[in-house]
Enzyme design. Structure first.
Site, mmCIF file in Angstrom:
data_model
loop_
_atom_site.group_PDB
_atom_site.id
_atom_site.type_symbol
_atom_site.label_atom_id
_atom_site.label_comp_id
_atom_site.label_asym_id
_atom_site.label_seq_id
_atom_site.Cartn_x
_atom_site.Cartn_y
_atom_site.Cartn_z
ATOM 1 N N ASN A 236 15.640 -1.811 0.013
ATOM 2 C CA ASN A 236 15.832 -0.999 -1.189
ATOM 3 C C ASN A 236 17.092 -0.153 -0.997
ATOM 4 O OD1 ASN A 236 15.768 0.966 -3.170
ATOM 5 N ND2 ASN A 236 13.565 1.327 -3.021
ATOM 6 N N HIS B 230 15.516 -3.852 -9.960
ATOM 7 C CA HIS B 230 15.643 -3.005 -8.767
ATOM 8 C C HIS B 230 14.823 -3.624 -7.636
ATOM 9 C CE1 HIS B 230 15.792 0.348 -6.154
ATOM 10 N NE2 HIS B 230 14.604 0.845 -6.446
ATOM 11 N N CYS C 142 17.057 6.060 -7.491
ATOM 12 C CA CYS C 142 17.213 4.596 -7.578
ATOM 13 C C CYS C 142 17.642 4.144 -8.974
ATOM 14 C CB CYS C 142 15.920 3.888 -7.182
ATOM 15 S SG CYS C 142 15.452 4.172 -5.485
HETATM 16 C C1 LIG Z 1 5.391 1.618 1.039
HETATM 17 C C2 LIG Z 1 4.500 0.412 0.784
HETATM 18 C C3 LIG Z 1 5.220 -0.855 1.197
HETATM 19 C C4 LIG Z 1 3.233 0.545 1.627
HETATM 20 O O1 LIG Z 1 2.404 -0.569 1.366
HETATM 21 P P1 LIG Z 1 0.857 -0.342 1.064
HETATM 22 O O2 LIG Z 1 0.230 -1.675 1.022
HETATM 23 O O3 LIG Z 1 0.758 0.504 -0.166
HETATM 24 O O4 LIG Z 1 0.381 0.430 2.325
HETATM 25 P P2 LIG Z 1 -0.243 1.905 2.416
HETATM 26 O O5 LIG Z 1 0.763 2.947 2.044
HETATM 27 O O6 LIG Z 1 -1.543 1.918 1.688
HETATM 28 O O7 LIG Z 1 -0.503 1.963 3.944
HETATM 29 C C5 LIG Z 1 -1.416 1.073 4.560
HETATM 30 C C6 LIG Z 1 -1.351 1.327 6.048
HETATM 31 O O8 LIG Z 1 -0.105 0.840 6.559
HETATM 32 C C7 LIG Z 1 0.500 1.836 7.345
HETATM 33 N N1 LIG Z 1 1.949 1.680 7.318
HETATM 34 C C8 LIG Z 1 2.858 2.287 6.516
HETATM 35 N N2 LIG Z 1 4.088 1.870 6.843
HETATM 36 C C9 LIG Z 1 3.945 0.997 7.868
HETATM 37 C C10 LIG Z 1 4.845 0.243 8.628
HETATM 38 N N3 LIG Z 1 6.180 0.292 8.433
HETATM 39 N N4 LIG Z 1 4.346 -0.561 9.582
HETATM 40 C C11 LIG Z 1 3.031 -0.642 9.826
HETATM 41 N N5 LIG Z 1 2.135 0.061 9.136
HETATM 42 C C12 LIG Z 1 2.586 0.868 8.168
HETATM 43 C C13 LIG Z 1 0.038 3.129 6.726
HETATM 44 O O9 LIG Z 1 0.157 4.195 7.663
HETATM 45 C C14 LIG Z 1 -1.406 2.808 6.422
HETATM 46 O O10 LIG Z 1 -2.164 2.930 7.595
HETATM 47 P P3 LIG Z 1 -3.630 3.602 7.551
HETATM 48 O O11 LIG Z 1 -4.426 2.703 6.641
HETATM 49 O O12 LIG Z 1 -4.033 3.562 8.983
HETATM 50 O O13 LIG Z 1 -3.419 4.956 6.971
HETATM 51 C C15 LIG Z 1 4.113 0.351 -0.724
HETATM 52 O O14 LIG Z 1 3.234 1.407 -1.026
HETATM 53 C C16 LIG Z 1 5.287 0.407 -1.632
HETATM 54 O O15 LIG Z 1 6.113 -0.477 -1.638
HETATM 55 N N6 LIG Z 1 5.353 1.455 -2.471
HETATM 56 C C17 LIG Z 1 6.452 1.614 -3.366
HETATM 57 C C18 LIG Z 1 7.617 2.135 -2.593
HETATM 58 C C19 LIG Z 1 8.885 2.136 -3.386
HETATM 59 O O16 LIG Z 1 9.170 1.206 -4.079
HETATM 60 N N7 LIG Z 1 9.655 3.225 -3.235
HETATM 61 C C20 LIG Z 1 10.912 3.347 -3.827
HETATM 62 C C21 LIG Z 1 10.813 3.511 -5.281
HETATM 63 S S1 LIG Z 1 12.390 3.363 -5.965
#
Ligand SMILES: CC(C)(COP(=O)(O)OP(=O)(O)OC[C@H]1O[C@@H](n2cnc3c(N)ncnc32)[C@H](O)[C@@H]1OP(=O)(O)O)[C@@H](O)C(=O)NCCC(=O)NCCS
Length: 330
Positions: free
Chosen positions: A287, A257, A117
Protein backbone atom coordinates in the site's frame (compact mmCIF):
# COMPACT_ATOMS: atom_id res chain seq x y z
CA UNK A 1 -22.49 31.40 -16.65
CA UNK A 2 -19.10 30.52 -18.15
CA UNK A 3 -18.98 27.23 -20.12
CA UNK A 4 -16.77 24.56 -18.48
CA UNK A 5 -13.76 23.33 -20.46
CA UNK A 6 -13.44 19.51 -20.27
CA UNK A 7 -10.11 18.42 -18.76
CA UNK A 8 -7.91 15.61 -20.09
CA UNK A 9 -4.86 13.60 -19.08
CA UNK A 10 -1.86 14.86 -21.06
CA UNK A 11 0.96 13.00 -19.31
CA UNK A 12 1.47 10.27 -16.71
CA UNK A 13 4.53 9.20 -14.71
CA UNK A 14 5.70 7.34 -11.61
CA UNK A 15 8.80 6.73 -9.52
CA UNK A 16 9.61 4.03 -6.98
CA UNK A 17 12.71 3.66 -4.80
CA UNK A 18 15.13 0.90 -5.84
CA UNK A 19 15.38 -0.63 -2.34
CA UNK A 20 13.19 -3.78 -2.18
CA UNK A 21 11.94 -4.97 1.23
CA UNK A 22 10.66 -8.55 1.10
CA UNK A 23 8.24 -10.28 3.49
CA UNK A 24 11.12 -12.53 4.58
CA UNK A 25 13.01 -9.42 5.77
CA UNK A 26 10.29 -8.73 8.41
CA UNK A 27 10.19 -12.39 9.46
CA UNK A 28 13.84 -12.03 10.57
CA UNK A 29 12.94 -9.68 13.45
CA UNK A 30 9.12 -9.68 13.86
CA UNK A 31 6.65 -12.38 14.83
CA UNK A 32 5.30 -12.67 11.28
CA UNK A 33 5.81 -14.77 8.15
CA UNK A 34 5.80 -14.50 4.39
CA UNK A 35 2.78 -16.83 4.40
CA UNK A 36 0.72 -14.64 6.79
CA UNK A 37 1.45 -11.42 4.88
CA UNK A 38 0.82 -12.93 1.45
CA UNK A 39 -2.38 -14.70 2.46
CA UNK A 40 -3.96 -11.78 4.39
CA UNK A 41 -2.88 -8.91 2.14
CA UNK A 42 -1.49 -10.14 -1.22
CA UNK A 43 1.78 -8.25 -0.60
CA UNK A 44 5.08 -10.00 -1.42
CA UNK A 45 7.44 -7.02 -1.31
CA UNK A 46 7.47 -3.23 -1.16
CA UNK A 47 9.94 -0.40 -1.92
CA UNK A 48 11.37 1.85 0.80
CA UNK A 49 13.52 4.96 0.45
CA UNK A 50 17.12 4.48 1.52
CA UNK A 51 18.45 6.68 4.34
CA UNK A 52 19.99 9.15 1.88
CA UNK A 53 16.80 9.57 -0.20
CA UNK A 54 13.96 12.02 0.57
CA UNK A 55 10.27 12.05 -0.40
CA UNK A 56 10.76 14.82 -2.96
CA UNK A 57 13.13 12.53 -4.90
CA UNK A 58 10.02 10.43 -5.63
CA UNK A 59 7.74 13.38 -6.44
CA UNK A 60 10.40 14.80 -8.77
CA UNK A 61 10.99 11.51 -10.59
CA UNK A 62 7.27 10.94 -11.18
CA UNK A 63 6.69 14.57 -12.23
CA UNK A 64 9.56 14.61 -14.72
CA UNK A 65 8.20 11.45 -16.35
CA UNK A 66 4.68 12.94 -16.59
CA UNK A 67 5.97 16.29 -17.93
CA UNK A 68 8.05 14.50 -20.58
CA UNK A 69 5.06 12.34 -21.51
CA UNK A 70 2.94 15.48 -21.94
CA UNK A 71 5.58 16.93 -24.27
CA UNK A 72 5.85 20.21 -22.38
CA UNK A 73 8.58 22.08 -20.53
CA UNK A 74 8.53 22.16 -16.71
CA UNK A 75 8.17 25.96 -16.86
CA UNK A 76 4.90 25.54 -18.81
CA UNK A 77 3.30 24.22 -15.60
CA UNK A 78 0.71 26.72 -14.28
CA UNK A 79 -0.03 25.08 -10.92
CA UNK A 80 1.24 22.20 -8.78
CA UNK A 81 -0.99 20.22 -6.41
CA UNK A 82 0.64 17.49 -4.33
CA UNK A 83 -1.51 14.96 -2.46
CA UNK A 84 0.75 13.82 0.37
CA UNK A 85 0.98 13.64 4.15
CA UNK A 86 4.73 12.95 4.16
CA UNK A 87 6.69 15.62 2.33
CA UNK A 88 10.32 16.44 3.15
CA UNK A 89 9.23 18.90 5.85
CA UNK A 90 6.22 19.37 8.13
CA UNK A 91 6.20 22.87 6.59
CA UNK A 92 6.52 24.29 3.97
CA UNK A 93 4.51 22.20 1.55
CA UNK A 94 5.96 19.41 -0.57
CA UNK A 95 4.62 21.24 -3.64
CA UNK A 96 6.87 24.28 -3.01
CA UNK A 97 9.96 22.09 -2.53
CA UNK A 98 8.99 20.18 -5.69
CA UNK A 99 8.54 23.36 -7.73
CA UNK A 100 12.11 24.40 -6.91
CA UNK A 101 13.54 20.93 -7.56
CA UNK A 102 11.84 20.80 -10.97
CA UNK A 103 13.56 24.08 -11.85
CA UNK A 104 10.22 25.87 -12.23
CA UNK A 105 10.85 29.62 -11.92
CA UNK A 106 7.54 30.96 -13.28
CA UNK A 107 6.07 31.54 -9.77
CA UNK A 108 3.16 29.15 -10.37
CA UNK A 109 0.91 28.34 -7.40
CA UNK A 110 2.01 25.25 -5.49
CA UNK A 111 0.23 23.59 -2.56
CA UNK A 112 -0.50 20.27 -0.87
CA UNK A 113 -3.76 18.55 -0.07
CA UNK A 114 -3.83 16.16 2.87
CA UNK A 115 -6.16 13.22 2.35
CA UNK A 116 -3.81 10.31 3.14
CA UNK A 117 -4.35 7.39 0.74
CA UNK A 118 -6.99 9.43 -1.14
CA UNK A 119 -4.49 12.30 -1.52
CA UNK A 120 -3.77 11.93 -5.22
CA UNK A 121 -7.46 11.63 -6.04
CA UNK A 122 -8.31 14.73 -3.98
CA UNK A 123 -5.45 16.58 -5.76
CA UNK A 124 -6.83 15.39 -9.10
CA UNK A 125 -10.26 16.73 -8.16
CA UNK A 126 -8.73 20.14 -7.33
CA UNK A 127 -6.50 20.28 -10.42
CA UNK A 128 -9.37 19.31 -12.71
CA UNK A 129 -11.45 22.27 -11.54
CA UNK A 130 -8.68 24.75 -12.46
CA UNK A 131 -8.52 23.33 -16.01
CA UNK A 132 -12.30 23.14 -16.35
CA UNK A 133 -12.81 26.77 -15.36
CA UNK A 134 -10.25 27.84 -17.96
CA UNK A 135 -7.94 29.30 -15.30
CA UNK A 136 -4.93 27.10 -16.15
CA UNK A 137 -3.71 25.08 -19.16
CA UNK A 138 -1.05 22.80 -17.63
CA UNK A 139 -1.67 21.53 -14.11
CA UNK A 140 0.73 19.09 -12.43
CA UNK A 141 -0.99 16.73 -10.00
CA UNK A 142 1.23 14.52 -7.85
CA UNK A 143 0.50 11.75 -5.35
CA UNK A 144 3.08 10.16 -3.14
CA UNK A 145 3.98 9.12 0.36
CA UNK A 146 7.05 7.99 2.22
CA UNK A 147 5.21 5.51 4.40
CA UNK A 148 8.48 3.99 5.62
CA UNK A 149 9.11 7.29 7.45
CA UNK A 150 5.73 7.16 9.26
CA UNK A 151 5.41 3.54 10.38
CA UNK A 152 6.72 1.95 13.54
CA UNK A 153 8.91 -0.80 12.09
CA UNK A 154 8.43 -2.82 15.30
CA UNK A 155 4.63 -2.90 14.87
CA UNK A 156 3.82 -5.94 12.73
CA UNK A 157 0.20 -4.87 12.17
CA UNK A 158 1.25 -1.80 10.12
CA UNK A 159 4.95 -2.20 9.19
CA UNK A 160 4.36 -4.96 6.64
CA UNK A 161 1.54 -3.17 4.79
CA UNK A 162 3.11 0.00 3.43
CA UNK A 163 5.58 1.04 0.73
CA UNK A 164 7.01 4.28 -0.68
CA UNK A 165 6.25 5.59 -4.20
CA UNK A 166 4.96 8.52 -6.22
CA UNK A 167 2.79 8.99 -9.29
CA UNK A 168 2.04 12.14 -11.30
CA UNK A 169 -0.24 13.48 -14.00
CA UNK A 170 -0.26 16.58 -16.21
CA UNK A 171 -3.77 17.87 -16.90
CA UNK A 172 -4.67 20.01 -19.91
CA UNK A 173 -7.89 21.06 -21.65
CA UNK A 174 -9.09 17.91 -23.43
CA UNK A 175 -9.24 19.89 -26.69
CA UNK A 176 -5.42 20.26 -26.43
CA UNK A 177 -4.26 16.80 -25.28
CA UNK A 178 -7.16 14.89 -26.90
CA UNK A 179 -7.06 11.93 -24.49
CA UNK A 180 -8.09 10.88 -21.02
CA UNK A 181 -11.31 12.90 -20.74
CA UNK A 182 -12.05 13.34 -17.02
CA UNK A 183 -15.80 12.81 -17.01
CA UNK A 184 -16.58 12.82 -13.29
CA UNK A 185 -14.90 12.90 -9.89
CA UNK A 186 -16.33 12.42 -6.42
CA UNK A 187 -14.71 13.10 -3.04
CA UNK A 188 -15.98 12.29 0.43
CA UNK A 189 -14.97 12.09 4.08
CA UNK A 190 -16.21 10.91 7.49
CA UNK A 191 -14.18 12.69 10.15
CA UNK A 192 -15.78 10.55 12.86
CA UNK A 193 -13.57 7.73 11.58
CA UNK A 194 -10.32 9.66 12.12
CA UNK A 195 -9.47 7.47 15.13
CA UNK A 196 -9.07 4.33 13.01
CA UNK A 197 -5.87 5.43 11.19
CA UNK A 198 -4.07 8.17 13.03
CA UNK A 199 -0.73 9.53 14.18
CA UNK A 200 -2.03 10.02 17.71
CA UNK A 201 0.58 12.44 19.10
CA UNK A 202 3.27 14.83 17.87
CA UNK A 203 0.88 17.15 15.99
CA UNK A 204 -0.42 20.62 16.86
CA UNK A 205 -2.57 19.30 19.69
CA UNK A 206 0.33 17.57 21.38
CA UNK A 207 3.71 18.70 20.02
CA UNK A 208 6.62 16.29 19.77
CA UNK A 209 8.34 15.49 23.08
CA UNK A 210 10.75 12.91 24.46
CA UNK A 211 7.78 11.08 25.99
CA UNK A 212 6.07 10.82 22.59
CA UNK A 213 9.25 9.62 20.92
CA UNK A 214 9.74 6.98 23.64
CA UNK A 215 6.19 5.63 23.35
CA UNK A 216 6.35 5.89 19.51
CA UNK A 217 2.88 7.44 19.36
CA UNK A 218 3.98 9.79 16.53
CA UNK A 219 3.93 6.80 14.20
CA UNK A 220 0.82 5.54 12.38
CA UNK A 221 -1.66 3.61 14.50
CA UNK A 222 -4.28 1.57 12.64
CA UNK A 223 -7.27 -0.43 13.83
CA UNK A 224 -7.28 -2.85 10.89
CA UNK A 225 -10.72 -4.47 11.21
CA UNK A 226 -12.96 -1.34 10.97
CA UNK A 227 -10.70 0.01 8.22
CA UNK A 228 -11.11 -3.26 6.35
CA UNK A 229 -14.92 -3.04 6.64
CA UNK A 230 -14.92 0.63 5.59
CA UNK A 231 -12.69 -0.02 2.55
CA UNK A 232 -14.71 -3.05 1.41
CA UNK A 233 -18.03 -1.16 1.65
CA UNK A 234 -16.72 2.03 0.09
CA UNK A 235 -15.00 0.21 -2.76
CA UNK A 236 -18.33 -1.34 -3.77
CA UNK A 237 -20.06 2.05 -3.47
CA UNK A 238 -17.38 3.82 -5.56
CA UNK A 239 -17.31 1.28 -8.39
CA UNK A 240 -21.08 1.41 -8.48
CA UNK A 241 -21.06 5.24 -8.50
CA UNK A 242 -18.61 5.32 -11.41
CA UNK A 243 -20.45 2.93 -13.72
CA UNK A 244 -24.12 3.55 -12.87
CA UNK A 245 -25.87 4.65 -16.06
CA UNK A 246 -22.81 3.79 -18.19
CA UNK A 247 -22.51 0.96 -20.72
CA UNK A 248 -20.71 -1.89 -18.85
CA UNK A 249 -19.12 -2.95 -22.17
CA UNK A 250 -17.20 0.35 -22.10
CA UNK A 251 -15.38 -0.52 -18.87
CA UNK A 252 -11.69 -0.73 -19.79
CA UNK A 253 -9.96 -1.03 -16.43
CA UNK A 254 -10.71 -0.66 -12.75
CA UNK A 255 -7.74 1.07 -11.13
CA UNK A 256 -8.33 0.69 -7.39
CA UNK A 257 -6.23 1.78 -4.42
CA UNK A 258 -3.95 -1.15 -3.57
CA UNK A 259 -4.61 -1.67 0.15
CA UNK A 260 -5.48 -5.35 0.40
CA UNK A 261 -5.91 -7.90 -2.39
CA UNK A 262 -8.71 -9.68 -0.48
CA UNK A 263 -10.78 -6.46 -0.21
CA UNK A 264 -10.37 -5.79 -3.93
CA UNK A 265 -11.32 -9.32 -4.96
CA UNK A 266 -14.39 -9.36 -2.69
CA UNK A 267 -15.62 -5.95 -3.90
CA UNK A 268 -15.20 -6.63 -7.61
CA UNK A 269 -16.75 -10.12 -7.29
CA UNK A 270 -19.73 -8.57 -5.46
CA UNK A 271 -20.31 -6.22 -8.41
CA UNK A 272 -19.76 -8.95 -11.00
CA UNK A 273 -16.70 -7.22 -12.47
CA UNK A 274 -14.50 -9.79 -14.24
CA UNK A 275 -11.03 -10.12 -12.63
CA UNK A 276 -9.33 -9.43 -15.97
CA UNK A 277 -10.76 -5.88 -15.85
CA UNK A 278 -9.02 -5.03 -12.57
CA UNK A 279 -5.41 -3.82 -12.45
CA UNK A 280 -3.23 -4.92 -9.49
CA UNK A 281 0.34 -4.33 -8.38
CA UNK A 282 0.00 -4.74 -4.60
CA UNK A 283 2.29 -7.81 -4.65
CA UNK A 284 5.23 -5.65 -5.80
CA UNK A 285 4.64 -2.40 -3.91
CA UNK A 286 2.21 -2.93 -1.00
CA UNK A 287 0.00 0.00 0.00
CA UNK A 288 1.78 3.14 -1.22
CA UNK A 289 -0.92 5.48 0.13
CA UNK A 290 -1.43 8.50 -2.14
CA UNK A 291 0.85 6.99 -4.83
CA UNK A 292 -1.17 3.82 -5.12
CA UNK A 293 -3.68 4.84 -7.81
CA UNK A 294 -1.34 6.96 -10.02
CA UNK A 295 1.42 4.33 -9.82
CA UNK A 296 -0.98 1.62 -10.98
CA UNK A 297 -2.37 3.93 -13.64
CA UNK A 298 1.09 4.87 -14.88
CA UNK A 299 2.29 1.27 -15.09
CA UNK A 300 -0.84 0.28 -17.04
CA UNK A 301 -0.53 3.26 -19.36
CA UNK A 302 3.17 2.80 -20.12
CA UNK A 303 2.56 -0.91 -20.79
CA UNK A 304 0.03 0.20 -23.44
CA UNK A 305 -2.95 -1.47 -21.75
CA UNK A 306 -5.49 1.33 -22.20
CA UNK A 307 -7.89 1.22 -25.14
CA UNK A 308 -9.36 4.32 -26.75
CA UNK A 309 -13.01 5.10 -25.87
CA UNK A 310 -13.00 2.79 -22.84
CA UNK A 311 -13.45 3.86 -19.22
CA UNK A 312 -10.78 3.89 -16.54
CA UNK A 313 -12.39 3.84 -13.10
CA UNK A 314 -10.16 5.11 -10.30
CA UNK A 315 -11.00 4.66 -6.61
CA UNK A 316 -9.16 5.34 -3.35
CA UNK A 317 -9.80 5.36 0.42
CA UNK A 318 -7.74 6.35 3.37
CA UNK A 319 -7.24 7.95 6.73
CA UNK A 320 -9.66 10.71 7.57
CA UNK A 321 -11.62 8.64 6.76
CA UNK A 322 -11.58 9.79 3.13
CA UNK A 323 -12.50 8.40 -0.26
CA UNK A 324 -12.57 9.49 -3.88
CA UNK A 325 -13.46 8.09 -7.29
CA UNK A 326 -13.04 9.19 -10.90
CA UNK A 327 -14.29 8.07 -14.31
CA UNK A 328 -11.94 8.83 -17.21
CA UNK A 329 -12.77 8.13 -20.85
CA UNK A 330 -9.49 7.13 -22.51
C1 LIG B 1 -4.37 -5.32 8.57
C2 LIG B 1 -5.10 -6.56 8.08
C3 LIG B 1 -4.34 -7.18 6.92
C4 LIG B 1 -5.17 -7.58 9.21
O1 LIG B 1 -5.86 -8.72 8.75
P1 LIG B 1 -7.02 -9.35 9.65
O2 LIG B 1 -7.42 -10.61 9.01
O3 LIG B 1 -8.07 -8.30 9.82
O4 LIG B 1 -6.29 -9.64 10.99
P2 LIG B 1 -6.58 -9.04 12.44
O5 LIG B 1 -6.29 -7.57 12.50
O6 LIG B 1 -7.94 -9.48 12.87
O7 LIG B 1 -5.50 -9.81 13.25
C5 LIG B 1 -5.54 -11.22 13.35
C6 LIG B 1 -4.30 -11.65 14.10
O8 LIG B 1 -3.15 -11.47 13.27
C7 LIG B 1 -2.16 -10.77 13.98
N1 LIG B 1 -1.33 -10.01 13.05
C8 LIG B 1 -1.44 -8.71 12.67
N2 LIG B 1 -0.45 -8.41 11.82
C9 LIG B 1 0.29 -9.53 11.68
C10 LIG B 1 1.44 -9.85 10.94
N3 LIG B 1 2.07 -8.94 10.16
N4 LIG B 1 1.91 -11.10 11.01
C11 LIG B 1 1.34 -12.04 11.78
N5 LIG B 1 0.25 -11.79 12.50
C12 LIG B 1 -0.27 -10.55 12.45
C13 LIG B 1 -2.94 -9.89 14.92
O9 LIG B 1 -2.11 -9.49 16.02
C14 LIG B 1 -4.04 -10.83 15.36
O10 LIG B 1 -3.54 -11.70 16.35
P3 LIG B 1 -4.44 -12.08 17.63
O11 LIG B 1 -5.64 -12.77 17.04
O12 LIG B 1 -3.52 -12.96 18.40
O13 LIG B 1 -4.78 -10.78 18.26
C15 LIG B 1 -6.54 -6.18 7.64
O14 LIG B 1 -7.31 -5.85 8.77
C16 LIG B 1 -6.58 -5.06 6.66
O15 LIG B 1 -6.10 -5.18 5.56
N6 LIG B 1 -7.22 -3.95 7.05
C17 LIG B 1 -7.30 -2.81 6.20
C18 LIG B 1 -5.99 -2.10 6.25
C19 LIG B 1 -5.88 -1.01 5.23
O16 LIG B 1 -6.27 -1.18 4.11
N7 LIG B 1 -5.30 0.13 5.66
C20 LIG B 1 -5.04 1.21 4.82
C21 LIG B 1 -6.27 1.89 4.40
S1 LIG B 1 -5.89 3.01 3.15
Amino acid sequence: MKQLIPAGVAGIGHWVPSQVITNQWFAKYLDTSDEWITKRTGIAERRWLTDDEVPTDMFKGASEMAIKDAGIDANDIDMIVVGSVSGDYTAPSAACILQDRLGITNDCGAFDVAAACSGFMYALAVGTQFVETGKYKNVLVVGGDAMSRMINKEDRSTAVLFGDASGAMVLQPHSVCKRGLIEDITIGAQGAGAKYIIRKRGGGADPISHEILDEKSHFIFMDGRPVYRFAATKMIWLLDWAMTGQDPAKLGWMIPHQMNRRILEQATAHLGIPPHKVLHNIAKYGNTSSASVPLLLSEGYHKGLFEKDKYLVLGAFGAGLTWSGARILW
